[in-house]
Design a protein around this motif. Structure first.
Motif, PDB file in Angstrom:
ATOM      1  N   GLU A 142       0.832  -1.214   0.000  1.00 46.44           N
ATOM      2  CA  GLU A 142       0.000   0.000   0.000  1.00 46.44           C
ATOM      3  C   GLU A 142       0.862   1.257   0.000  1.00 46.44           C
ATOM      4  O   GLU A 142       0.606   2.205  -0.757  1.00 46.44           O
ATOM      5  CB  GLU A 142      -0.909  -0.017   1.226  1.00 46.44           C
ATOM      6  N   LYS A 143       1.912   1.280   0.841  1.00 47.15           N
ATOM      7  CA  LYS A 143       2.756   2.474   0.936  1.00 47.15           C
ATOM      8  C   LYS A 143       3.677   2.606  -0.272  1.00 47.15           C
ATOM      9  O   LYS A 143       3.995   3.727  -0.696  1.00 47.15           O
ATOM     10  CB  LYS A 143       3.559   2.445   2.237  1.00 47.15           C
ATOM     11  N   CYS A 144       4.087   1.480  -0.858  1.00 45.40           N
ATOM     12  CA  CYS A 144       4.854   1.559  -2.107  1.00 45.40           C
ATOM     13  C   CYS A 144       4.000   2.170  -3.212  1.00 45.40           C
ATOM     14  O   CYS A 144       4.478   3.004  -4.003  1.00 45.40           O
ATOM     15  CB  CYS A 144       5.332   0.166  -2.519  1.00 45.40           C
ATOM     16  N   ALA A 145       2.734   1.766  -3.275  1.00 47.39           N
ATOM     17  CA  ALA A 145       1.822   2.322  -4.278  1.00 47.39           C
ATOM     18  C   ALA A 145       1.624   3.821  -4.045  1.00 47.39           C
ATOM     19  O   ALA A 145       1.535   4.605  -5.003  1.00 47.39           O
ATOM     20  CB  ALA A 145       0.486   1.587  -4.235  1.00 47.39           C
ATOM     21  N   LEU A 146       1.547   4.239  -2.779  1.00 48.22           N
ATOM     22  CA  LEU A 146       1.398   5.657  -2.462  1.00 48.22           C
ATOM     23  C   LEU A 146       2.615   6.454  -2.938  1.00 48.22           C
ATOM     24  O   LEU A 146       2.471   7.503  -3.571  1.00 48.22           O
ATOM     25  CB  LEU A 146       1.216   5.834  -0.948  1.00 48.22           C
ATOM     26  N   ILE A 147       3.820   5.960  -2.639  1.00 49.03           N
ATOM     27  CA  ILE A 147       5.038   6.661  -3.059  1.00 49.03           C
ATOM     28  C   ILE A 147       5.127   6.701  -4.581  1.00 49.03           C
ATOM     29  O   ILE A 147       5.501   7.720  -5.167  1.00 49.03           O
ATOM     30  CB  ILE A 147       6.279   5.982  -2.440  1.00 49.03           C
ATOM     31  N   ALA A 148       4.758   5.604  -5.247  1.00 52.09           N
ATOM     32  CA  ALA A 148       4.761   5.571  -6.713  1.00 52.09           C
ATOM     33  C   ALA A 148       3.790   6.614  -7.269  1.00 52.09           C
ATOM     34  O   ALA A 148       4.087   7.276  -8.271  1.00 52.09           O
ATOM     35  CB  ALA A 148       4.394   4.172  -7.203  1.00 52.09           C
TER      36      ALA A 148
END
Length: 222
Positions: A142-148
């Motif tokens: 979820e947080k990787c998707a947010l940073i992306a």
């Protein structure tokens, strides 16, 4: 802890002494496990650290593994909280720098917990694998998707989200997991965490600056 079963199937609430003893056992076990690792720790060491007898330890827990799993389960929520706090509505750079500081604060305040977690991972995560898969992995994705998303919106320079998070973990948890080495190498140069905070802020601010950089595969795609 084995609780007495009442006639209606309810369980009897632990007494204050039982609650205190259980807390003492877990705190003693945290000290022993963080110092000796799972394999090197023994129930005798935990009992001595807690100031209780070994049979008393076994009244509350089924054995060393039960104590270890209990500690890891309690730790997982604490470990995830700083990443949970990464706010999608906040300023991306400020959010990531705040996350770095929260992780460094944990290394300062919870060094034994950090070493407990690190030792478990180094052994292949035999007792915490389900929590890694069920709790950490979805949050991480979820947080990787947010940073992306922040990168695609040009709110961050091109960075690989996963390796950014790994870098934060590696640089902050080092101060807990290798605390003895850090203190020997720095000697009397003051509080290592104060210097670490300034250095890591500068390092990640540079990484997250608006300079042009190479396109990261999978990040700038719609």
């Amino acid at each position: 802890m084995r609780r007495a079963t009442l006639p209606d199937g309810a369980t009897k609430k632990p007494s204050r002494i039982q609650t205190r003893n259980r807390r003492a056992i877990l705190d003693a076990a945290l000290e022993v496990f963080s110092r000796h690792g799972y394999r090197g720790a023994t129930l005798d060491q935990i009992a001595a650290e807690a100031g209780l007898s070994k049979p008393n330890i076994l009244y509350y827990f089924d054995g060393k593994e039960d104590i270890h799993v209990t500690l890891l389960s309690k730790l997982m929520t604490t470990w995830l909280d700083p990443l949970v706090a990464l706010d999608p509505e906040g300023d991306p750079k400020a959010e990531i720098l705040a996350y770095v500081q929260r992780k460094l604060d944990m290394a300062r305040d919870l060094p034994r917990e950090s070493r407990l977690f690190a030792n478990e991972i180094l052994q292949g995560a035999p007792r915490i694998q389900p929590q890694l898969e069920d709790a950490l992995k979805p949050l991480f994705e979820e947080k990787c998707a947010l940073i992306a998303r922040w990168v695609r919106q040009d709110r961050l320079p091109p960075v690989d989200p996963a390796h950014l998070i790994f870098s934060i973990w590696a640089t902050t948890q080092h101060y807990a997991d290798f605390e003895a080495q850090v203190r020997v190498l720095l000697g009397t140069q003051g509080n290592p965490h104060a210097g670490a905070s300034a250095h890591l802020k500068q390092m990640f601010e540079t990484l997250l600056s608006d300079r042009p950089g190479p396109e990261v595969p999978g990040i700038n795609q719609n």
